[in-house]
Design an enzyme around this catalytic site. Structure first.
Site, PDB file in Angstrom:
ATOM      1  N   HIS A 296       7.377  62.318  -2.596  1.00  0.00           N
ATOM      2  CA  HIS A 296       6.862  62.934  -1.365  1.00  0.00           C
ATOM      3  C   HIS A 296       5.863  64.031  -1.762  1.00  0.00           C
ATOM      4  O   HIS A 296       4.846  63.747  -2.385  1.00  0.00           O
ATOM      5  CB  HIS A 296       8.071  63.433  -0.558  1.00  0.00           C
ATOM      6  CG  HIS A 296       7.794  63.966   0.801  1.00  0.00           C
ATOM      7  ND1 HIS A 296       6.588  63.829   1.435  1.00  0.00           N
ATOM      8  CD2 HIS A 296       8.585  64.670   1.670  1.00  0.00           C
ATOM      9  CE1 HIS A 296       6.642  64.407   2.628  1.00  0.00           C
ATOM     10  NE2 HIS A 296       7.837  64.932   2.792  1.00  0.00           N
ATOM     11  N   HIS A 335       2.161  53.939   0.267  1.00  0.00           N
ATOM     12  CA  HIS A 335       2.629  54.784   1.363  1.00  0.00           C
ATOM     13  C   HIS A 335       3.499  53.931   2.272  1.00  0.00           C
ATOM     14  O   HIS A 335       3.200  52.766   2.484  1.00  0.00           O
ATOM     15  CB  HIS A 335       1.436  55.352   2.151  1.00  0.00           C
ATOM     16  CG  HIS A 335       1.802  56.540   2.963  1.00  0.00           C
ATOM     17  ND1 HIS A 335       2.398  56.443   4.195  1.00  0.00           N
ATOM     18  CD2 HIS A 335       1.664  57.864   2.700  1.00  0.00           C
ATOM     19  CE1 HIS A 335       2.607  57.666   4.661  1.00  0.00           C
ATOM     20  NE2 HIS A 335       2.176  58.538   3.778  1.00  0.00           N
ATOM     21  N   ASP A 391      -2.300  62.230  -1.613  1.00  0.00           N
ATOM     22  CA  ASP A 391      -2.162  63.081  -2.790  1.00  0.00           C
ATOM     23  C   ASP A 391      -3.065  62.637  -3.927  1.00  0.00           C
ATOM     24  O   ASP A 391      -3.538  63.447  -4.708  1.00  0.00           O
ATOM     25  CB  ASP A 391      -0.709  63.079  -3.280  1.00  0.00           C
ATOM     26  CG  ASP A 391       0.174  63.865  -2.338  1.00  0.00           C
ATOM     27  OD1 ASP A 391      -0.265  64.930  -1.919  1.00  0.00           O
ATOM     28  OD2 ASP A 391       1.258  63.390  -2.013  1.00  0.00           O
TER      29      ASP A 391
HETATM   30  N1  CMC Z   1       3.017  51.897  -8.118  1.00  0.00           N
HETATM   31  C1  CMC Z   1       3.375  50.627  -8.365  1.00  0.00           C
HETATM   32  N2  CMC Z   1       4.032  49.857  -7.486  1.00  0.00           N
HETATM   33  C2  CMC Z   1       4.345  50.417  -6.308  1.00  0.00           C
HETATM   34  C3  CMC Z   1       3.996  51.741  -5.977  1.00  0.00           C
HETATM   35  C4  CMC Z   1       3.303  52.497  -6.945  1.00  0.00           C
HETATM   36  N3  CMC Z   1       2.963  53.767  -6.725  1.00  0.00           N
HETATM   37  N4  CMC Z   1       4.436  52.024  -4.728  1.00  0.00           N
HETATM   38  C5  CMC Z   1       5.037  50.908  -4.278  1.00  0.00           C
HETATM   39  N5  CMC Z   1       4.975  49.944  -5.236  1.00  0.00           N
HETATM   40  C6  CMC Z   1       5.480  48.558  -5.136  1.00  0.00           C
HETATM   41  C7  CMC Z   1       6.990  48.540  -5.142  1.00  0.00           C
HETATM   42  O1  CMC Z   1       7.506  48.436  -6.461  1.00  0.00           O
HETATM   43  C8  CMC Z   1       7.272  47.313  -4.313  1.00  0.00           C
HETATM   44  O2  CMC Z   1       7.029  46.188  -5.124  1.00  0.00           O
HETATM   45  P1  CMC Z   1       8.021  44.901  -5.020  1.00  0.00           P
HETATM   46  O3  CMC Z   1       7.864  44.407  -3.607  1.00  0.00           O
HETATM   47  O4  CMC Z   1       7.516  43.973  -6.051  1.00  0.00           O
HETATM   48  O5  CMC Z   1       9.395  45.420  -5.303  1.00  0.00           O
HETATM   49  C9  CMC Z   1       6.171  47.326  -3.254  1.00  0.00           C
HETATM   50  O6  CMC Z   1       5.087  48.041  -3.867  1.00  0.00           O
HETATM   51  C10 CMC Z   1       6.578  48.004  -1.959  1.00  0.00           C
HETATM   52  O7  CMC Z   1       6.906  49.363  -2.243  1.00  0.00           O
HETATM   53  P2  CMC Z   1       8.158  50.133  -1.667  1.00  0.00           P
HETATM   54  O8  CMC Z   1       8.795  50.937  -2.765  1.00  0.00           O
HETATM   55  O9  CMC Z   1       9.031  49.212  -0.888  1.00  0.00           O
HETATM   56  O10 CMC Z   1       7.457  51.114  -0.637  1.00  0.00           O
HETATM   57  P3  CMC Z   1       8.130  52.341   0.086  1.00  0.00           P
HETATM   58  O11 CMC Z   1       7.533  52.391   1.438  1.00  0.00           O
HETATM   59  O12 CMC Z   1       9.620  52.277   0.020  1.00  0.00           O
HETATM   60  O13 CMC Z   1       7.679  53.626  -0.777  1.00  0.00           O
HETATM   61  C11 CMC Z   1       6.307  55.349  -1.653  1.00  0.00           C
HETATM   62  C12 CMC Z   1       6.561  54.396  -0.480  1.00  0.00           C
HETATM   63  C13 CMC Z   1       5.210  56.336  -1.250  1.00  0.00           C
HETATM   64  C14 CMC Z   1       7.582  56.165  -1.949  1.00  0.00           C
HETATM   65  C15 CMC Z   1       5.897  54.522  -2.883  1.00  0.00           C
HETATM   66  O14 CMC Z   1       4.706  53.817  -2.622  1.00  0.00           O
HETATM   67  C16 CMC Z   1       5.716  55.385  -4.135  1.00  0.00           C
HETATM   68  O15 CMC Z   1       6.685  55.622  -4.852  1.00  0.00           O
HETATM   69  N6  CMC Z   1       4.467  55.890  -4.413  1.00  0.00           N
HETATM   70  C17 CMC Z   1       4.247  56.809  -5.516  1.00  0.00           C
HETATM   71  C18 CMC Z   1       4.630  58.225  -5.110  1.00  0.00           C
HETATM   72  C19 CMC Z   1       3.605  58.867  -4.174  1.00  0.00           C
HETATM   73  O16 CMC Z   1       2.405  58.830  -4.395  1.00  0.00           O
HETATM   74  N7  CMC Z   1       4.113  59.506  -3.106  1.00  0.00           N
HETATM   75  C20 CMC Z   1       3.242  60.230  -2.148  1.00  0.00           C
HETATM   76  C21 CMC Z   1       3.278  59.590  -0.825  1.00  0.00           C
HETATM   77  S1  CMC Z   1       1.997  60.214   0.241  1.00  0.00           S
HETATM   78  C22 CMC Z   1       2.381  61.844   0.565  1.00  0.00           C
HETATM   79  C23 CMC Z   1       3.647  62.042   1.323  1.00  0.00           C
HETATM   80  O17 CMC Z   1       3.862  61.403   2.361  1.00  0.00           O
HETATM   81  O18 CMC Z   1       4.448  62.843   0.896  1.00  0.00           O
END
Ligand code: CMC
Length: 505
Positions: A296, A335, A391
């Site tokens: 986050h 996201h 970010d």
């Molecule tokens: N790098 C590589 N793969 C990713 C990433 C990433 N940063 N984010 C998601 N994926 C993959 C994930 O492994 C999954 O793949 P599969 O379907 O093969 O298992 C697919 O994409 C769907 O992702 P998810 O984890 O189900 O998505 P989510 O909605 O649960 O998580 C998130 C969203 C923001 C936590 C995640 O994208 C992440 O960890 N990003 C990196 C951390 C980040 O930049 N966070 C800031 C978010 S924006 C500011 C805020 O709101 O605070």
């Protein structure tokens, strides 16, 4: 319940439980159905089914990570993640960033409409007037180690702040302190809002200065919200000290963009915590803790650490391969809501240009560009609709961004770096403006029709079924063979090998 009726079938959902043949008709309101409607669907357990499934008590709705569960009716912020739309109280974020200020937008988010000129004056005066903290607070800040993470300090500081205001604590003043809707109740609520927004910059600046070994400064008068914040961090006794107006304005725009983002993890945490009717200082401290995490608000710090670890554009392909094998984490991408361009990224891009004109560019930029370009061509990221988030883009300059992407985390990091903030201070620069959004959601929940319902989710218990307590072998061994050593606690191997008075070897 029963067969769907013609009148209700228009805007309703008919569900048939194939275990029993029972049919229920669930009304659809605002394109949503209440999860409690499924409670009436109970059945007899199947042969051998675990009693912990509680099948006779009704069907449960499971949604790990709130992927499709609405927990509030809200009038505050609207996001269309597919279309790249973000609106505060109906106003597009682009218009607010261009014409409004962080404090004016704060008023809008919290109270629902833009203030008139006199209202804005009172609001700004109240917030700025409440920036000062009690002199005692110095001791609190000094109790942290010089290398404490500033988010640990800020999170604790919000809870600490609440200890000053017994009149603001429902545990002391009565549960309905904030839910009554009376003029007195509104007045108490307003005062805590002024205090929390006014003092957020002061607490953050104190967290900054304590780590620099600096004395604290009293919040100045006559400066804007972000001007005062910069002053409180940087003033070292110079005559007529004034923060750079470009940085002051840039910070104000970034604060406005970060002020709210609907029901993200930290806003949800504030509501979850606030639902017990705890005081707002404790609820904000909880939100701050949630925001600290690298998924986050901690992502802007994580992005820069990641770029530093990649080192140079040449190392980008190997890094991305490691991400795809899930050996490394790609911070600043992805996201939960945005699947296309983050509307904030375009504003951040402009802000970045203005800041870099004053500060110069960041040397991590080339690596960030290479990472962005490689990821956006890669099937793995395209398939998952993973784009840079807010970010990520905070670290870029505008010339890089012909983007149709979701992008601000990266940029915020690089802007903050260019401004000379320490890496671990980046999440603080996210948390301070987000206090506004947290308070808007908290206030809305306190005043929602029907009162506050404590947030108490269900679980699906998959642990051990009932079993009888059996003493562990160790305990049995200890009983049959009492310790030979006259000491308390578990005997380690090292103690058994040691010699001392009373030891019976
Ligand atoms: N790098 C590589 N793969 C990713 C990433 C990433 N940063 N984010 C998601 N994926 C993959 C994930 O492994 C999954 O793949 P599969 O379907 O093969 O298992 C697919 O994409 C769907 O992702 P998810 O984890 O189900 O998505 P989510 O909605 O649960 O998580 C998130 C969203 C923001 C936590 C995640 O994208 C992440 O960890 N990003 C990196 C951390 C980040 O930049 N966070 C800031 C978010 S924006 C500011 C805020 O709101 O605070």
């Amino acid at each position: 319940m029963g067969q769907p009726t013609p009148s209700s079938s228009q805007n309703s959902l008919t569900v048939r439980d194939n275990r029993t043949g029972k049919t229920v008709d669930i009304a659809i309101e605002d394109n949503s159905i209440p999860a409690t409607a499924f409670k009436v669907l109970s059945a007899n357990p199947e042969k051998g089914e675990r009693e912990e499934n509680e099948t006779t008590k009704g069907l449960r709705v499971s949604d790990k990570g709130y992927l499709n569960t609405a927990v509030m009716r809200s009038e505050i912020t609207f996001i269309d993640g597919d279309a790249g739309v973000l609106r505060y109280r109906g106003y597009p974020i682009e218009q607010l960033a261009l014409h409004s200020s962080h404090l004016e937008t704060a008023y809008l988010l919290i109270y629902g409409s833009l203030p008139s000129q006199p209202q804005l004056k009172v609001w700004e005066d109240e917030v700025m007037h409440h920036a000062v903290v009690h002199a005692d607070a110095e001791q609190f800040f000094r109790s942290f180690r010089y290398d404490a993470h500033p988010m640990a300090i800020l999170t604790s500081a919000f809870a600490y702040l609440g200890s000053y205001y017994s009149e603001a604590n429902p545990s002391l003043q009565g549960q309905s302190l904030y839910t009554k809707g009376s003029p007195e109740s509104f007045a108490v609520m307003d005062k805590q809002i002024y205090r929390l927004i006014g003092k957020a910059t002061t607490l953050a600046a104190m967290a900054y200065r304590v780590r620099q070994g600096r004395n604290f400064v009293t919040p100045p008068t006559g400066l804007s919200y972000t001007g005062s914040f910069l002053y409180q961090m940087d003033y070292l006794g110079e005559e007529n000290y004034k923060p750079n107006p470009v940085l002051e304005k840039a910070l104000d725009v970034l604060f406005l963009l970060h002020a709210d983002h609907e029901l993200n993890a930290s806003a949800t945490t504030v509501l979850q915590t606030g639902s017990s009717l705890v005081d707002p200082y404790s609820a904000i401290a909880a939100g701050c803790a949630s925001l600290y995490g690298p998924l986050h608000g901690g992502a802007n710090e994580a992005v820069i650490r990641m770029l530093i670890s990649i080192g140079s554009p040449a190392n980008v392909p190997a890094f991305l391969e490691a991400v795809k094998k899930r050996e490394k984490v790609l911070s600043g991408f992805g996201h939960r809501v945005y699947k296309t361009s983050d509307p904030r990224s375009f504003i951040v891009r402009k802000t970045a240009d203005e800041v870099f004109r004053v500060t110069g560019k960041d040397e991590l930029l080339e690596t960030a560009m290479a990472l962005h370009e490689a990821a956006m061509k890669d099937e793995y990221f395209i398939k998952r609709r993973l784009a840079p988030n807010v970010d990520f883009w905070y670290v870029f300059t505008s010339r890089l961004l012909p983007c149709k992407l979701n992008c601000s985390v990266l940029r915020s990091g690089l802007i903050y770096r260019a401004m000379g903030f320490p890496l671990d201070f980046f999440p603080v620069l996210f948390a301070v403006p987000r206090v506004v959004g947290w308070l808007a959601h908290w206030r809305q929940m306190m005043l929602q029709p029907g009162g506050v319902k404590i947030w108490r989710p269900r679980q699906i218990y998959v642990g051990e079924t009932k079993r009888e307590y059996v003493q562990s072998m160790n305990a049995l061994r200890r009983k049959s063979r009492p310790h030979r050593y006259p000491i308390l606690g578990e005997i380690t191997k090292r103690t058994m090998l040691a010699t001392f008075k009373g030891a019976k070897l």
